[in-house]
Motif scaffolding. Structure first.
Motif, mmCIF file in Angstrom:
data_model
loop_
_atom_site.group_PDB
_atom_site.id
_atom_site.type_symbol
_atom_site.label_atom_id
_atom_site.label_comp_id
_atom_site.label_asym_id
_atom_site.label_seq_id
_atom_site.Cartn_x
_atom_site.Cartn_y
_atom_site.Cartn_z
ATOM 1 N N LEU A 1 54.821 30.608 18.834
ATOM 2 C CA LEU A 1 55.258 29.485 19.666
ATOM 3 C C LEU A 1 56.556 29.829 20.380
ATOM 4 O O LEU A 1 57.432 30.491 19.809
ATOM 5 C CB LEU A 1 55.493 28.236 18.825
ATOM 6 N N VAL A 2 56.677 29.348 21.611
ATOM 7 C CA VAL A 2 57.930 29.449 22.350
ATOM 8 C C VAL A 2 58.802 28.274 21.910
ATOM 9 O O VAL A 2 58.430 27.116 22.105
ATOM 10 C CB VAL A 2 57.693 29.404 23.876
ATOM 11 N N LEU A 3 59.922 28.574 21.304
ATOM 12 C CA LEU A 3 60.842 27.530 20.858
ATOM 13 C C LEU A 3 61.759 27.083 21.985
ATOM 14 O O LEU A 3 62.049 25.900 22.138
ATOM 15 C CB LEU A 3 61.678 28.013 19.671
ATOM 16 N N THR A 4 62.225 28.048 22.765
ATOM 17 C CA THR A 4 63.072 27.760 23.915
ATOM 18 C C THR A 4 62.575 28.605 25.079
ATOM 19 O O THR A 4 62.536 29.838 24.967
ATOM 20 C CB THR A 4 64.549 28.116 23.613
ATOM 21 N N PRO A 5 62.175 27.964 26.178
ATOM 22 C CA PRO A 5 61.680 28.735 27.324
ATOM 23 C C PRO A 5 62.770 29.616 27.940
ATOM 24 O O PRO A 5 63.973 29.321 27.834
ATOM 25 C CB PRO A 5 61.246 27.662 28.328
ATOM 26 N N ALA A 6 62.327 30.655 28.598
ATOM 27 C CA ALA A 6 63.242 31.560 29.293
ATOM 28 C C ALA A 6 64.000 30.800 30.379
ATOM 29 O O ALA A 6 63.504 29.812 30.924
ATOM 30 C CB ALA A 6 62.462 32.721 29.911
ATOM 31 N N VAL A 7 65.188 31.288 30.688
ATOM 32 C CA VAL A 7 65.972 30.741 31.800
ATOM 33 C C VAL A 7 65.791 31.699 32.975
ATOM 34 O O VAL A 7 66.067 32.897 32.863
ATOM 35 C CB VAL A 7 67.464 30.610 31.421
ATOM 36 N N ILE A 8 65.315 31.165 34.091
ATOM 37 C CA ILE A 8 65.055 31.952 35.297
ATOM 38 C C ILE A 8 65.965 31.430 36.404
ATOM 39 O O ILE A 8 66.042 30.219 36.629
ATOM 40 C CB ILE A 8 63.571 31.809 35.745
ATOM 41 N N ASN A 9 66.637 32.320 37.122
ATOM 42 C CA ASN A 9 67.509 31.850 38.206
ATOM 43 C C ASN A 9 66.695 31.587 39.475
ATOM 44 O O ASN A 9 65.468 31.785 39.491
ATOM 45 C CB ASN A 9 68.676 32.821 38.443
ATOM 46 N N ALA A 10 67.360 31.148 40.529
ATOM 47 C CA ALA A 10 66.695 30.774 41.786
ATOM 48 C C ALA A 10 65.943 31.944 42.422
ATOM 49 O O ALA A 10 64.971 31.738 43.152
ATOM 50 C CB ALA A 10 67.715 30.202 42.769
#
Length: 169
Positions: free
Chosen positions: A86-95
């Motif tokens: 399971l993904v607990l925290t999704p990735a952070v993607i910039n603009a």
């Protein structure tokens, strides 16, 4: 839906939902889950075991014993949703679409299962639910979860999961 389930005064980590028993589990891996699911009667092999057939007159084996084989499937009256990691925290993607922070993954194998009302009424599940509760130790939780771990499987209290990934509608 009931938040807590008790058997003989002992709280077990399962939930009754419209006559069905709902359980959330985590395992080290799928093989561990499958092994325990077969032992608990939640999964069966597609090709059932066949006992040997003896000639009634001679006592000789006409057809040898054949063990269960083939893919595992849910047993009659059981529904299993296997979610895996399971993904607990999704990735952070910039603009620009560049990943700044990768996903935080729980690499354990996750599954939910339901027993239909007929299986619940038979009560066979009560033995393993009590065994897990009595013999298990506290889990390594995600957030505020509560549960017990026993034989490589964590039985998680659905009432303590903030965002369940899979539930009956």
């Amino acid at each position: 839906m009931s938040d807590h389930l008790e058997i003989g005064g002992t709280r077990v980590y399962a939930t009754m939902d419209r006559g069905n028993l709902w359980c959330m589990v985590r395992a080290y891996d799928k093989a561990t889950f499958d092994g325990i699911a077969v032992a608990a009667g939640l999964k069966v092999f597609t090709n059932h075991a066949q006992a040997e057939v003896l000639d009634p007159e001679t006592g000789e084996v006409v057809t040898p014993d054949v063990g269960a084989s083939g893919p595992l499937i849910p047993a009659p009256g059981v529904t299993i949703t296997e979610m895996g990691n399971l993904v607990l925290t999704p990735a952070v993607i910039n603009a620009e679409g560049v990943e700044i922070t990768p996903d935080v993954i729980d690499g354990r194998f996750h599954a939910n299962f339901w027993l239909n009302a007929d299986l619940v009424a038979k009560g066979n599940w009560k033995q393993w639910a009590l065994t897990w509760t009595a013999n298990g130790h506290a889990v390594d939780p995600n957030s505020q979860e509560q549960g017990v771990a026993f034989q490589g499987i964590e039985l998680i209290d659905p009432a303590t999961v903030a965002n369940p990934r899979n539930r009956m509608l």
